[in-house]
Design a protein around this motif. Structure first.
Motif, short mmCIF file in Angstrom:
data_model
loop_
_atom_site.label_atom_id
_atom_site.label_comp_id
_atom_site.label_asym_id
_atom_site.label_seq_id
_atom_site.Cartn_x
_atom_site.Cartn_y
_atom_site.Cartn_z
N VAL A 65 -29.64 24.57 52.36
CA VAL A 65 -28.42 24.38 53.15
C VAL A 65 -27.42 23.56 52.35
O VAL A 65 -27.80 22.59 51.68
CB VAL A 65 -28.72 23.64 54.48
N GLN A 66 -26.18 23.94 52.41
CA GLN A 66 -25.10 23.12 51.86
C GLN A 66 -24.06 22.95 52.97
O GLN A 66 -24.03 23.71 53.94
CB GLN A 66 -24.43 23.83 50.67
N VAL A 67 -23.19 21.94 52.80
CA VAL A 67 -22.04 21.83 53.69
C VAL A 67 -20.79 21.87 52.84
O VAL A 67 -20.78 21.38 51.71
CB VAL A 67 -22.05 20.53 54.53
N ALA A 68 -19.75 22.47 53.39
CA ALA A 68 -18.47 22.52 52.68
C ALA A 68 -17.39 21.97 53.62
O ALA A 68 -17.42 22.23 54.83
CB ALA A 68 -18.14 23.96 52.28
N TYR A 69 -16.49 21.22 53.04
CA TYR A 69 -15.40 20.61 53.82
C TYR A 69 -14.08 21.06 53.23
O TYR A 69 -13.90 21.04 52.01
CB TYR A 69 -15.50 19.09 53.78
N LEU A 70 -13.18 21.44 54.11
CA LEU A 70 -11.88 21.97 53.68
C LEU A 70 -10.77 21.13 54.31
O LEU A 70 -10.36 21.39 55.45
CB LEU A 70 -11.76 23.42 54.11
N PRO A 71 -10.28 20.10 53.60
CA PRO A 71 -9.15 19.33 54.13
C PRO A 71 -7.90 20.22 54.20
O PRO A 71 -7.57 20.91 53.24
CB PRO A 71 -8.97 18.20 53.10
N MET A 72 -7.25 20.20 55.35
CA MET A 72 -6.17 21.15 55.60
C MET A 72 -4.94 20.46 56.18
O MET A 72 -4.79 20.32 57.39
CB MET A 72 -6.70 22.22 56.59
N PRO A 73 -4.05 19.99 55.29
CA PRO A 73 -2.75 19.53 55.79
C PRO A 73 -1.79 20.72 55.85
O PRO A 73 -2.19 21.85 55.49
CB PRO A 73 -2.30 18.55 54.71
N CYS A 74 -0.56 20.51 56.29
CA CYS A 74 0.48 21.54 56.10
C CYS A 74 0.43 21.95 54.64
O CYS A 74 0.31 21.11 53.74
CB CYS A 74 1.86 20.96 56.45
N GLN A 75 0.52 23.25 54.39
CA GLN A 75 0.39 23.77 53.03
C GLN A 75 1.72 23.70 52.25
O GLN A 75 1.79 24.07 51.10
CB GLN A 75 -0.12 25.21 53.07
N HIS A 76 2.78 23.26 52.91
CA HIS A 76 4.11 23.16 52.29
C HIS A 76 4.42 24.43 51.49
O HIS A 76 4.65 24.40 50.27
CB HIS A 76 4.22 21.87 51.47
N CYS A 77 4.40 25.52 52.24
CA CYS A 77 4.55 26.85 51.64
C CYS A 77 5.94 27.05 51.04
O CYS A 77 6.95 26.66 51.63
CB CYS A 77 4.33 27.92 52.71
N SER A 78 5.99 27.68 49.88
CA SER A 78 7.28 28.02 49.28
C SER A 78 7.91 29.22 50.00
O SER A 78 9.13 29.38 49.99
CB SER A 78 7.12 28.31 47.79
N ASP A 79 7.08 30.07 50.57
CA ASP A 79 7.57 31.19 51.39
C ASP A 79 7.06 30.97 52.82
O ASP A 79 6.20 31.71 53.31
CB ASP A 79 7.09 32.53 50.84
N ALA A 80 7.58 29.93 53.44
CA ALA A 80 7.00 29.45 54.70
C ALA A 80 7.51 30.22 55.91
O ALA A 80 8.71 30.28 56.16
CB ALA A 80 7.33 27.97 54.87
N PRO A 81 6.59 30.80 56.69
CA PRO A 81 7.00 31.46 57.93
C PRO A 81 7.73 30.52 58.88
O PRO A 81 8.64 30.95 59.60
CB PRO A 81 5.67 31.92 58.54
N CYS A 82 7.36 29.24 58.90
CA CYS A 82 8.03 28.30 59.81
C CYS A 82 9.50 28.10 59.42
O CYS A 82 10.36 27.99 60.30
CB CYS A 82 7.29 26.97 59.84
N VAL A 83 9.76 28.07 58.13
CA VAL A 83 11.15 27.92 57.68
C VAL A 83 11.92 29.21 57.96
O VAL A 83 13.08 29.18 58.43
CB VAL A 83 11.20 27.57 56.18
N GLU A 84 11.28 30.34 57.68
CA GLU A 84 11.95 31.62 57.89
C GLU A 84 12.29 31.85 59.36
O GLU A 84 13.33 32.45 59.69
CB GLU A 84 11.07 32.77 57.37
N ALA A 85 11.45 31.35 60.25
CA ALA A 85 11.69 31.56 61.69
C ALA A 85 12.75 30.60 62.23
O ALA A 85 13.24 30.77 63.35
CB ALA A 85 10.38 31.36 62.46
N SER A 86 13.10 29.61 61.44
CA SER A 86 14.02 28.59 61.92
C SER A 86 15.46 28.97 61.56
O SER A 86 15.83 28.99 60.38
CB SER A 86 13.66 27.24 61.27
N THR A 87 16.25 29.26 62.57
CA THR A 87 17.63 29.71 62.31
C THR A 87 18.63 28.57 62.37
O THR A 87 19.79 28.73 61.96
CB THR A 87 18.04 30.78 63.35
#
Ligand code: SF4
Length: 286
Positions: A65-87
């Motif tokens: 058995v192993q455990v894996a941890y994935l720290p997940m902040p905002c990914q600060h996307c360069s092609d961000a859907p959140c920015v694109e949706a913001s008019t």
């Protein structure tokens, strides 16, 4: 560094180094809970938000058995859907690449939460505003060269990199960095090292010589797919082997062999990491 190039914000998260101590999560809470930083963000509420969200996964089955941890902040996307949706500029990207939610413009707009495919945006019911990790923009603008989370990580699993595009491209290639959920095509500024521990699977097992009941140390293991060798390994002194970085949902043929013993072979199609259990190698009849 190129003379005219501008340093921008990048983050490296090493999945193999995170051991779930939650220092990053707590540093984020220490920074943002109860603290308004206008115009960057309003305070994070006491409960319900995980601007640094550590996902957890078990790989394999007892005793492999192993455990894996994935720290997940905002990914600060360069092609961000959140920015694109913001008019109206409620979500915008700064010249250094950081994606910011304007706390005034985002007030009364819970629909912003659903624009992030990573689930990184949260709704603050009390302040009536959408919120997320701001990459510690308020600190960087004061001259900081770390985020609170990268500063406290004791294993170096989180690193902030302020680099121009050419440098960053070199670093990403040299360190084998990958995007989480690359199929989304969001071009994140947070990139992951050793992401295989989260996205790939292993096949493991314990080989034993049936006639002596001894661990089959040195037994040779191969993994093939469609008659092509994918990887090979050797059983350790406990007879255990793990072959990692395999694609989930793919059919693999596993062979285990040792001199003087019959070839063991099986085929598995693992959706998750799998422990084949104890594999008894039969002695070749004389
Ligand atoms: Fe926007 Fe989500 Fe990408 Fe962050 S991770 S920039 S909130 S789409």
């Amino acid at each position: 560094m190129g003379g005219l190039e501008v340093n921008t914000w990048h983050m490296i998260i090493d999945v193999a180094r995170c051991h779930d101590c939650n220092n990053c999560f707590l540093a984020d809470k220490d920074e943002f809970v109860g603290n308004d930083f206008p115009p960057y963000t309003l305070a994070q509420p006491w409960t319900g938000h995980r601007w640094m969200n550590i996902h957890r996964k078990e790989r394999g089955q007892y005793p492999i058995v192993q455990v894996a941890y994935l720290p997940m902040p905002c990914q600060h996307c360069s092609d961000a859907p959140c920015v694109e949706a913001s008019t109206d500029g409620a979500v915008y990207r700064r010249p250094d690449g950081l994606v910011i939610i304007d706390p005034q413009k985002a007030e009364g707009h819970p629909e912003i939460v659903d624009t992030c495919p990573y689930g990184a945006i949260y709704w603050n019911e009390e302040a009536r505003v959408a919120q997320k990790c701001n990459g510690c923009a308020h600190l960087l603008d004061q001259g900081w060269t770390e985020t609170r989370c990268s500063q406290v990580c004791p294993t170096g699993a989180i690193r902030l990199v302020l680099a121009d595009d050419a440098e960053w491209t070199e670093i990403a290639a040299a360190e084998g960095l990958e995007d989480y959920h690359s199929h989304l095509g969001t071009n994140p500024r947070v990139k992951y090292k050793n992401l295989y521990r989260w996205e790939k699977v292993f096949i493991g097992g314990s080989a034993v010589f049936k006639d002596t009941d001894e661990c089959a140390e040195g037994a040779r293991v191969t993994i093939s797919s469609e008659d092509q060798l994918v990887d090979k390994g050797t059983a350790n002194n406990y007879g255990e082997f793990i072959i990692d970085r395999l694609d989930p949902g793919t059919a693999y043929t596993v062979t285990v062999e040792a001199d003087g013993y019959q070839l063991y072979t099986t085929t598995v199609t693992p959706d998750e990491s799998v422990n084949l259990g104890t594999i008894f190698l039969e002695k070749v009849a004389l």
